[in-house]
Design an enzyme around this catalytic site. Structure first.
Site, PDB file in Angstrom:
ATOM      1  N   ASP A 192       7.692  36.673  30.035  1.00  0.00           N
ATOM      2  CA  ASP A 192       8.281  35.366  29.816  1.00  0.00           C
ATOM      3  C   ASP A 192       8.018  34.870  28.401  1.00  0.00           C
ATOM      4  O   ASP A 192       8.738  34.054  27.862  1.00  0.00           O
ATOM      5  CB  ASP A 192       7.680  34.408  30.849  1.00  0.00           C
ATOM      6  CG  ASP A 192       8.352  33.059  30.793  1.00  0.00           C
ATOM      7  OD1 ASP A 192       9.588  33.043  30.836  1.00  0.00           O
ATOM      8  OD2 ASP A 192       7.653  32.045  30.691  1.00  0.00           O
ATOM      9  N   LEU A 273      12.115  26.215  32.033  1.00  0.00           N
ATOM     10  CA  LEU A 273      13.122  25.761  31.078  1.00  0.00           C
ATOM     11  C   LEU A 273      13.137  26.605  29.825  1.00  0.00           C
ATOM     12  O   LEU A 273      13.952  26.406  28.946  1.00  0.00           O
ATOM     13  CB  LEU A 273      12.846  24.304  30.701  1.00  0.00           C
ATOM     14  CG  LEU A 273      13.237  23.301  31.790  1.00  0.00           C
ATOM     15  CD1 LEU A 273      12.680  21.935  31.476  1.00  0.00           C
ATOM     16  CD2 LEU A 273      14.744  23.233  31.944  1.00  0.00           C
ATOM     17  N   ARG A 274      12.195  27.538  29.745  1.00  0.00           N
ATOM     18  CA  ARG A 274      12.129  28.374  28.560  1.00  0.00           C
ATOM     19  C   ARG A 274      13.430  29.143  28.354  1.00  0.00           C
ATOM     20  O   ARG A 274      13.860  29.357  27.232  1.00  0.00           O
ATOM     21  CB  ARG A 274      10.968  29.354  28.694  1.00  0.00           C
ATOM     22  CG  ARG A 274      10.215  29.581  27.408  1.00  0.00           C
ATOM     23  CD  ARG A 274       9.239  30.686  27.602  1.00  0.00           C
ATOM     24  NE  ARG A 274       8.078  30.257  28.357  1.00  0.00           N
ATOM     25  CZ  ARG A 274       6.947  29.876  27.776  1.00  0.00           C
ATOM     26  NH1 ARG A 274       6.851  29.870  26.492  1.00  0.00           N
ATOM     27  NH2 ARG A 274       5.914  29.517  28.498  1.00  0.00           N
ATOM     28  N   GLY A 275      14.053  29.536  29.473  1.00  0.00           N
ATOM     29  CA  GLY A 275      15.297  30.292  29.406  1.00  0.00           C
ATOM     30  C   GLY A 275      16.390  29.510  28.695  1.00  0.00           C
ATOM     31  O   GLY A 275      17.022  29.994  27.763  1.00  0.00           O
ATOM     32  N   THR A 278      15.604  29.049  24.907  1.00  0.00           N
ATOM     33  CA  THR A 278      15.798  30.264  24.125  1.00  0.00           C
ATOM     34  C   THR A 278      17.275  30.588  24.011  1.00  0.00           C
ATOM     35  O   THR A 278      17.754  30.970  22.949  1.00  0.00           O
ATOM     36  CB  THR A 278      15.070  31.444  24.779  1.00  0.00           C
ATOM     37  OG1 THR A 278      13.760  31.023  25.114  1.00  0.00           O
ATOM     38  CG2 THR A 278      15.003  32.623  23.852  1.00  0.00           C
TER      39      THR A 278
END
Lengths: 335, 569
Positions: A192, A273-275, A278
């Protein structure tokens, strides 16, 4: 290492990998690239080529952490001068089996024993500051080193509390890992942490394969001549990266583009929410690189697979290709 | 197909040395040539020489004229010795910093003995070092006894030539002449070599790159300025054929030779066997989809009971191992800091303190005086990694009965093993022999793939299956892991260890191996996959010191829960 690198623009194919690496150069906050593929597919070649392609950075002379301004130099450094010099963007290798001392830095044993001074000997994390940290065979890395890297990558700061030392220094770097998935998987936590993930394979087209070997052979036989031949293209690419970097923050992302990112992530059920973040950053970098002034669905589609394929909620027993799942989602969401 | 490609594929290029032909290439000669080529062009990386210590190896090494100075290294070499560093002893003795160059910087060529003991980290660093320009060539002498052993692929990938001297007798060899010409490969030569690599199923592009350079170097050795067909043949034989993953099928050649050409001599034995057996028996086999297996809840209790009796090792509880890197701290020991251990500053000070008056240090001025013998290293106790070996019965009887369910059970257990970060190995047995379908790995994807591909059919060589699993366990233990064997079988053993179809001997052999496994403490559990529980399996499990569980029809998660309970706790 003073070896001459293979020119980035002379790498045959591998568009996704090249594009992902370029995005991180345009926007370092994208946060690293994971490259998975078999041996001999040009992973290491691409990283070394990237190091040679990147523009130089200005750093305080003699600072082990490549600080940009004399004010940024950590107080424990006694080797830094006042002059600022141009240095190549650091690309630091983290070899497999590196000890914790080498990575984090440790007490300078020699000075401690010979002069009785407590001095810090900076490690690889210091050297990688403002550049790239490259780990080949990242999936075989010892767990305790992985934990350590995760921590530093998240905070951007290396805190050393050991051997009677207590100090800190900035360690903001782009993590690039490569590995062969057949030799072991990567822990989801580390997975991740990489902004982008690309799969590489040897080209299956015989002409492409011949071209790869021909170029490699030409490079090995006469590196200077080969570099000269490709210098123009590398320079153009470097200019494109510098231009894109200057205007990436001006690229607009409309509400509908943000909505597209969110819808895509929701549809795929990617954790956290990293997806989304990015995906948006990569799409923006793609827009800047291609000269667009705002993010469109085309840019989002291009960024979707590298930004999301490693973030799908994984069922350890379901091995449907992640890239396929992302592609399917893109076509379903965007219609 | 281009004429060049057809030429490239002619049988003489790929012929195994075992074939009785007049101009058969001799492995000794190949080894000599390989060494001569890397001596002529060190950018070829080196040679992976599979050979036990003996006359064959001696003659080859004696005939070789490697760039001097030749340094011998051993897998236990420290990074400081290899790459250089500060000479701590000299520094302590003289009070001045002394840098010491590493072996790589000083050597003209490097011989790595016992390459099979090389661990992944060292392999990666060596591979990186020899790939640099002007690096010395590396001759990796691999004394592995089993096909499963060997130097890590990260290293062998960077060595151009792979030569196997196993079972070759030594004899006089002519020393190789030095290169008399400089040759370059033409575009056509490159095309030929890349195409041959593709036909042989060599995926990596590093191999054809090596082959191109090898062909050019071979031409140079022969005094030519252009690459000839012989040079290409040699490059293919030494650099490409050993990496082949499939045997090429060429129409013209098969007409000449009615028999399937034997795989190239250095091919992975596992791969060729799989290919051949599946071809021969494909008709008789049924490829069963994995489906969820069912076990009753009381199995949990049964296995828990076994665990309470202390016959099973707890989960993630590998055997203990002393390490210099991590784990629970142990008292420090004298030693030299390096890759093996970190300096324990406090203990070192403590060791030096009483001697200060004698040495004139401390308050007397000049700081503390340290000697080499004061250095103390940290030590830790570390849990070893666990390896779960699944020995799966793929025989006809098992396939008819419950193979799909057994596969389902294994898959469920795999996901547990994945969560626990255990390593996994797969052994399948059927027909006359057993086969290691998957050497120890953490890759779930691979395991799943191999399991799904496993075909059912044939006799039940239970003894061979246990022997194969035992072999994997022994090697894993040697590599520092704690192995456990989970056997899934219907217990109807009808093939003895030597492949003979004899029920009585088959059962005896299986029991013998079970005792050996039990004595070594690798016993995990035995799962009966038959339609009815097989009483003999209870004895077998007892001999193995393993838990026994029949696989009746019940809830899917019970199986994995049961195994987890048995192995874990």
């Amino acid at each position: 290492m003073s070896r001459q690198a293979f020119p980035f623009s002379a790498i045959v194919g591998q568009e996704e990998m090249k594009r992902a690496l370029i995005w991180t150069a345009i926007d370092p906050t994208i946060g690293g690239v994971l490259i998975f593929g078999d041996r001999g597919t040009g992973k290491s070649t691409a990283i070394r080529a990237l190091a040679a392609l990147l523009p130089v950075i200005t750093a305080v002379e003699g600072c082990p952490c490549n600080s940009a301004k004399p004010a940024d130099v950590p107080d424990w450094v006694d080797t830094a001068g006042a002059k600022r010099v141009a240095i190549p963007t650091p690309v630091v290798d983290l070899p497999l089996g590196a000890t914790e001392e080498r990575v984090v830095g440790a007490l300078d044993i020699e000075r401690a024993m010979l002069k009785g001074e407590t001095r810090f000997q900076p490690g690889l994390l210091a050297r990688a500051n403002r550049g790239y940290l490259y780990i080949d065979e990242v999936n075989l890395l010892d767990d305790h080193i992985v934990d350590l890297l995760l921590d530093v990558a998240q905070t951007g700061e290396n805190v050393v509390e050991r051997d009677g030392l207590s100090l800190r220094h900035p360690a903001r770097f782009i993590l690039v890992g490569s590995g062969n998935p057949e030799e072991g998987e990567l822990r989801p936590q580390l997975l991740d942490r990489f902004g982008l993930s690309v799969d590489v394979a040897s080209p299956t087209d015989i002409d492409a394969r011949i071209e790869v070997v021909k170029r490699r052979d030409a490079f090995d036989r006469n590196p200077a001549k080969f570099l000269k031949k490709w210098a123009r293209e590398d320079a153009d690419l470097r200019d494109a990266v510098v231009t894109a970097k200057a205007k990436v923050n001006k690229v607009k992302a409309s509400k509908s583009a943000l909505g597209d990112c969110a819808a895509l992530c929701l549809h795929l059920g990617s954790d956290g929410l990293r997806g989304e973040l990015t995906l948006l950053r990569a799409a923006r970098a793609e827009a800047a690189f291609t000269g667009a002034s705002s993010v469109t669905r085309k840019h989002i589609s291009a960024a979707a697979a590298p930004a999301l394929r490693h973030r799908l909620r994984r069922d350890p027993l379901d091995d449907t290709g992640a890239a396929t799942r992302v592609e399917r989602a893109v076509s379903e969401v965007f219609g | 197909m281009t004429p060049a490609l057809r030429r490239g594929l002619s049988v003489r290029f790929l012929r195994s040395s075992a074939e009785p032909m007049d101009d058969t290439p001799d492995p000794l000669d190949d080894a000599r040539l390989a060494l001569a080529l890397v001596a002529a062009d060190p950018s070829l990386g080196g040679v992976w020489l599979k050979a036990r210590v003996g006359p064959a190896l001696n003659t080859v090494m004696d005939a070789a004229d490697l760039p001097a100075p030749v340094r011998r290294i051993h897998p236990s070499i420290t990074d400081e010795q290899l790459f250089g560093g500060i000479d701590l002893e000299a520094a302590l003795a003289t009070g001045a910093l002394r840098q010491r160059e590493g072996v790589i910087a000083r050597a003209g060529s490097i011989i790595l003995t016992m390459a099979e003991r090389c661990e992944a980290g060292l392999a990666a660093r060596l591979a990186g070092a020899i790939s640099a320009p002007d690096a010395p060539p590396l001759i990796a002498i691999d004394e592995a006894a089993d096909p499963g052993e060997g130097p890590p692929e990260s290293l062998t990938e960077c060595l151009a030539f792979h030569v196997d001297l196993t079972g070759v007798a030594g004899r006089e060899l002519e020393p190789t002449e030095a290169a008399t010409a400089v040759a370059t490969a033409s575009g056509e030569d490159i095309e030929t070599l890349v195409k041959i690599a593709a036909v042989l199923g060599v995926n990596s592009l590093r191999a054809p790159t090596f082959a191109v350079r090898a062909a050019a170097a071979a031409a140079g050795l022969a005094g030519r300025t252009a690459v000839a067909e012989d040079d290409i043949a040699l490059a293919v034989r030494l650099a490409l054929a050993p990496r082949a993953t499939r045997t090429p099928v060429v129409e013209e050649e098969t007409a000449e030779k009615p028999d399937t050409p034997p795989p190239p001599q250095d091919q992975e034995p596992g791969d060729s066997e799989t290919a051949q057996t599946s071809d021969q028996t494909a008709d008789a086999e049924s490829l069963t989809e994995a489906e969820a297996a069912l076990l009753p809840d009381d199995l949990l209790a049964l296995m828990a009971g076994r665990r309470l009796r202390g016959t099973l090792t707890g989960a993630g509880v590998g055997q203990k191992q002393v390490s210099g890197q991590r784990g629970r701290p142990l008292p420090s020991r004298p030693g030299r800091p390096g890759a093996a251990g970190r300096l324990d500053m406090l203990a070192t000070l403590r060791a030096a303190a009483p001697m200060q008056r004698l040495r004139g240090g401390g308050d007397g001025g000049g700081g503390l005086k340290f000697r080499k013998e004061d250095l103390r290293l940290r030590r830790y106790q570390n849990r070893r990694e666990r390896l779960v070996i699944f020995a799966v019965d793929l025989s006809g009887s098992a396939a008819r009965a419950r193979l799909a369910e057994a596969k389902g059970a294994v898959e469920l257990m795999l996901s547990r093993a994945y969560e626990d970060r255990d390593q996994i190995a797969l052994v399948g047995f059927r027909g006359k022999t057993a086969e290691v379908l998957l050497p120890p790995t953490r890759s779930l994807v691979m395991t799943k793939k191999r399991l799904a591909e496993a075909m059912g059919g044939g006799g039940t060589p239970l003894a061979s299956g246990l022997a194969a699993a035992f072999g994997v366990a022994e090697r894993a233990k040697g590599a520092g892991m704690t192995p456990q064997i989970v056997t899934l079988t219907d217990g109807r053993a009808n093939v003895a260890l030597d492949g003979a179809g004899d029920r009585t001997r088959a059962a005896e052999d299986a029991l013998k191996l079970a005792r050996a496994i039990g004595a070594s403490g690798y016993g995990g559990c035995v799962i009966d996959t038959g339609r009815r529980p097989e009483p003999k399996l209870t004895d077998l499990a007892a001999a193995m010191d393993a838990a026994y569980a029949p696989l009746p029809h019940a809830s899917p998660n019970a199986v994995s829960a049961a195994v987890t309970a048995a192995l874990a706790g």
